[in-house]
Write an enzyme that holds these catalytic residues in place. Structure first.
Site, PDB file in Angstrom:
ATOM      1  N   GLU A 227      63.342  22.299  57.916  1.00  0.00           N
ATOM      2  CA  GLU A 227      62.793  23.513  57.306  1.00  0.00           C
ATOM      3  C   GLU A 227      61.389  23.175  56.848  1.00  0.00           C
ATOM      4  O   GLU A 227      61.215  22.495  55.833  1.00  0.00           O
ATOM      5  CB  GLU A 227      63.660  23.954  56.124  1.00  0.00           C
ATOM      6  CG  GLU A 227      65.121  24.242  56.481  1.00  0.00           C
ATOM      7  CD  GLU A 227      65.313  25.574  57.190  1.00  0.00           C
ATOM      8  OE1 GLU A 227      64.314  26.288  57.426  1.00  0.00           O
ATOM      9  OE2 GLU A 227      66.468  25.894  57.518  1.00  0.00           O
ATOM     10  N   CYS A 261      57.293  28.401  50.617  1.00  0.00           N
ATOM     11  CA  CYS A 261      57.082  28.206  52.062  1.00  0.00           C
ATOM     12  C   CYS A 261      56.942  29.529  52.806  1.00  0.00           C
ATOM     13  O   CYS A 261      56.239  29.606  53.803  1.00  0.00           O
ATOM     14  CB  CYS A 261      58.220  27.389  52.648  1.00  0.00           C
ATOM     15  SG  CYS A 261      59.834  28.128  52.384  1.00  0.00           S
TER      16      CYS A 261
HETATM   17  P1  NAD Z   1      56.762  16.479  51.909  1.00  0.00           P
HETATM   18  O1  NAD Z   1      56.952  16.525  53.373  1.00  0.00           O
HETATM   19  O2  NAD Z   1      55.611  15.727  51.365  1.00  0.00           O
HETATM   20  O3  NAD Z   1      58.058  15.819  51.216  1.00  0.00           O
HETATM   21  C1  NAD Z   1      59.354  16.346  51.398  1.00  0.00           C
HETATM   22  C2  NAD Z   1      60.381  15.268  51.115  1.00  0.00           C
HETATM   23  O4  NAD Z   1      60.285  14.240  52.102  1.00  0.00           O
HETATM   24  C3  NAD Z   1      60.190  14.554  49.770  1.00  0.00           C
HETATM   25  O5  NAD Z   1      61.460  14.362  49.193  1.00  0.00           O
HETATM   26  C4  NAD Z   1      59.564  13.235  50.185  1.00  0.00           C
HETATM   27  O6  NAD Z   1      59.792  12.186  49.265  1.00  0.00           O
HETATM   28  C5  NAD Z   1      60.282  12.963  51.486  1.00  0.00           C
HETATM   29  N1  NAD Z   1      59.633  12.017  52.400  1.00  0.00           N
HETATM   30  C6  NAD Z   1      58.324  11.661  52.445  1.00  0.00           C
HETATM   31  N2  NAD Z   1      58.129  10.774  53.470  1.00  0.00           N
HETATM   32  C7  NAD Z   1      59.331  10.596  54.070  1.00  0.00           C
HETATM   33  C8  NAD Z   1      59.781   9.827  55.186  1.00  0.00           C
HETATM   34  N3  NAD Z   1      58.947   9.059  55.889  1.00  0.00           N
HETATM   35  N4  NAD Z   1      61.081   9.884  55.541  1.00  0.00           N
HETATM   36  C9  NAD Z   1      61.946  10.670  54.844  1.00  0.00           C
HETATM   37  N5  NAD Z   1      61.585  11.415  53.780  1.00  0.00           N
HETATM   38  C10 NAD Z   1      60.294  11.384  53.394  1.00  0.00           C
HETATM   39  O7  NAD Z   1      56.773  17.985  51.412  1.00  0.00           O
HETATM   40  P2  NAD Z   1      56.544  18.544  49.931  1.00  0.00           P
HETATM   41  O8  NAD Z   1      55.094  18.411  49.601  1.00  0.00           O
HETATM   42  O9  NAD Z   1      57.546  17.949  49.001  1.00  0.00           O
HETATM   43  O10 NAD Z   1      56.916  20.091  50.109  1.00  0.00           O
HETATM   44  C11 NAD Z   1      55.993  21.079  50.474  1.00  0.00           C
HETATM   45  C12 NAD Z   1      56.211  21.504  51.900  1.00  0.00           C
HETATM   46  O11 NAD Z   1      57.548  21.938  52.073  1.00  0.00           O
HETATM   47  C13 NAD Z   1      55.341  22.675  52.315  1.00  0.00           C
HETATM   48  O12 NAD Z   1      54.779  22.434  53.579  1.00  0.00           O
HETATM   49  C14 NAD Z   1      56.329  23.840  52.403  1.00  0.00           C
HETATM   50  O13 NAD Z   1      55.950  24.844  53.296  1.00  0.00           O
HETATM   51  C15 NAD Z   1      57.574  23.136  52.817  1.00  0.00           C
HETATM   52  N6  NAD Z   1      58.776  23.910  52.475  1.00  0.00           N
HETATM   53  C16 NAD Z   1      59.505  24.485  53.477  1.00  0.00           C
HETATM   54  C17 NAD Z   1      60.622  25.238  53.161  1.00  0.00           C
HETATM   55  C18 NAD Z   1      61.443  25.906  54.251  1.00  0.00           C
HETATM   56  O14 NAD Z   1      62.566  26.304  53.981  1.00  0.00           O
HETATM   57  N7  NAD Z   1      60.936  26.036  55.463  1.00  0.00           N
HETATM   58  C19 NAD Z   1      61.018  25.398  51.832  1.00  0.00           C
HETATM   59  C20 NAD Z   1      60.251  24.800  50.843  1.00  0.00           C
HETATM   60  C21 NAD Z   1      59.138  24.047  51.175  1.00  0.00           C
END
Ligand code: NAD
Length: 482
Positions: A227, A261
């Site tokens: 997502e 998002c």
């Molecule tokens: P992010 O990708 O920086 O982090 C998301 C999660 O991934 C965190 O828990 C982080 O610690 C973890 N992570 C980081 N590196 C990783 C790796 N190498 N392997 C596994 N996990 C890892 O995103 P964010 O800044 O926390 O969230 C914002 C983003 O989320 C925005 O782009 C937003 O659009 C998106 N979002 C999407 C939805 C949806 O349902 N489509 C909902 C909410 C947010």
């Protein structure tokens, strides 16, 4: 992108490999017990868990507000209210969706019974972001557990406390097997360890990280639901109710301080009503009350410090390329407060029209006709949410059908998440798979096809050995072959 230091920092908690292994082992033990519970028993237990959590509403409000700064109304509405709606829908349909389903059979196999059983996958790894720190982990964990799985949750390092609160509050109910829902705090390394230790991943976050997660999971042949980010185009037609559209743009771009998002990220307005739309939206944005204390506030702060620089850069780029920018000043860097911004006369060569902002900014671009906006939106790589605004519902629905997004609204910005019955997810680089809807629940299971030979009890089936020509002739007739 440069990151300016602020007073806010991510959690220092980082689960060690040994701790993660212990939590994964406990989750496997819990899953082995839980999968034997009937769906009815799981529904009853999980409803009671939700009731116990909801009774502690004030604690949830406090911890979510502390970690995100979001207005308390938004905690009630978006984190708790939406969670309650999901619980209601999921628990009401689970017996039907997850129950055994009789399969039809060829008439010649009339003495056998066939059905499809949904088997839990085992331990589900949830990797979640910071923008909805209660709703996203809770909703996905609830669905996964309802389907008979255990959950290892790796929350964002920016909202660890909310996840730990959830873990402790669920454990305190003593209604579920010990270790059925465990939190693995930490950053990317902990996330990778969770992928390695679980049977399926549901990742919510940026497209960049999602790609790494998908690759790691695929390397181990584990399914992943992704997502990811979006760039909601809101398309306003000349015949729209401009008053409602302007209010919607303001709310859907600035609620949760724009960190949604599916939130509106850009507005395309048909030329003949562009000026009127701008006139209507300006006072609405100017009237937003921005405060840190969460009470009587429309807007709080940003959660993730780099966003301040990303948004400032996008606004600067737009300004340089000729846009009229109103607002968008960094009000308090220490506390991550940025004023909502209107970007008038936006154009597609401005970063703010194509890169996710994830902040309270509303770029508005004039288009000759809505179809032009649809083409511009579809040319992008993201496909999460979009909306069309018109009083001609048939036209609106036709334009919506042409948009390459997973979630679309007609005179409706972004409330899909509250409809548990609607699959939620993106097309193109906004994701793979869906949460919610029947397919979202089913994704937490695998099908097991069951065949039961009912009678005669001791005779072999006709098509078993020995073969001979007479038998072949009879079987051909039985199977309708010439
Ligand atoms: P992010 O990708 O920086 O982090 C998301 C999660 O991934 C965190 O828990 C982080 O610690 C973890 N992570 C980081 N590196 C990783 C790796 N190498 N392997 C596994 N996990 C890892 O995103 P964010 O800044 O926390 O969230 C914002 C983003 O989320 C925005 O782009 C937003 O659009 C998106 N979002 C999407 C939805 C949806 O349902 N489509 C909902 C909410 C947010």
């Amino acid at each position: 992108m440069t990151t300016t230091m602020t007073g806010r920092a991510p959690s220092a908690l980082e689960a060690t490999p040994a701790e993660i292994a212990a939590k994964a082992a406990a989750a496997r033990r819990a899953a082995a017990v839980w999968r034997r519970a009937t769906i009815k028993q799981r529904v009853t237990a999980l409803r009671a868990v939700w009731k116990a959590l909801a009774a502690r509403r004030e604690e949830i409000r406090a911890v979510v507000h502390e970690e995100t700064g979001k207005p308390l109304v938004e905690v009630d509405l978006m984190e708790l209210g939406a969670a309650g709606l999901l619980v209601d829908w999921m628990t009401s349909v689970a017996p039907r969706v997850l129950g055994d389903k009789a399969a039809s059979k060829p008439w010649s196999l009339f003495n056998k019974r066939a059905y499809e059983r949904r088997v839990p996958r085992g331990v589900i790894g949830l990797i979640t972001p910071w923008n909805m720190p209660f709703l996203i982990p809770f909703g996905d964990a609830f669905a996964a557990m309802l389907a008979g799985n255990a959950v290892l949750l790796k929350p964002s390092e920016w909202t660890t406390k909310t996840a730990l609160w959830l873990e402790h509050a669920v454990a305190a109910t003593s209604l579920l097997p010990e270790g059925l829902l465990s939190v693995v705090p930490g950053g990317g390394a902990a996330g990778e360890a969770v992928i390695d230790a679980t049977d399926m991943i549901v990742f919510t976050g940026s497209t960049k990280t999602g790609r790494c997660v998908a690759v790691r999971a695929a390397g181990q042949l584990k399914p992943s639901v992704l997502e990811l980010g979006g760039k909601h185009p809101m398309i306003v037609l000349a015949d729209a109710s401009l008053e409602r559209a302007a209010s919607a743009a303001t709310w859907a771009a600035c609620s949760n301080a724009g960190q949604v998002c599916v939130g509106v990220e850009r507005v395309f307005v048909e030329a003949e009503v562009y000026e009127r739309f701008v006139e209507l939206i300006r006072p609405k944005v100017a009237a937003l009350r921005q405060k840190l204390d969460g009470v009587d506030a429309d807007l709080g702060r940003m959660v993730f410090p780099p966003l301040l620089d990303r948004i400032t850069e996008q606004l600067e780029d737009a300004r340089k390329k000729g846009a009229r920018v109103i607002g968008g000043e960094v009000l308090d860097r220490e506390n991550l407060m940025i004023a909502p911004a209107l970007v008038l006369d936006a154009r597609m060569d401005m970063k703010i029209m194509t890169e996710e902002s994830f902040g309270p900014v509303i770029p508005i671009m004039k288009v000759a006709r809505a179809e032009e906006a649809v083409a511009l939106a579809n040319a992008g790589s993201e496909g999460l949410a979009a909306s069309v605004w018109t009083t001609d519902l048939a036209k609106g629905e036709a334009l919506a059908a042409a948009l390459e997004v997973g979630l679309v609204g007609v005179n409706e910005p972004a409330s899909h998440y509250a409809f548990g019955s609607l699959p939620f997810g993106g097309m193109k680089q906004s994701g793979m798979g869906r949460r919610h809807g029947e397919e979202g629940l089913l994704a937490f299971t695998q099908s097991q096809s069951v065949l039961v030979h009912e009678w005669p009890a001791s005779a072999p089936d006709l098509w078993w050995f020995p073969y001979n020509e007479k038998k072949a002739g009879f079987l051909r007739k039985l199977m309708g072959l010439p």
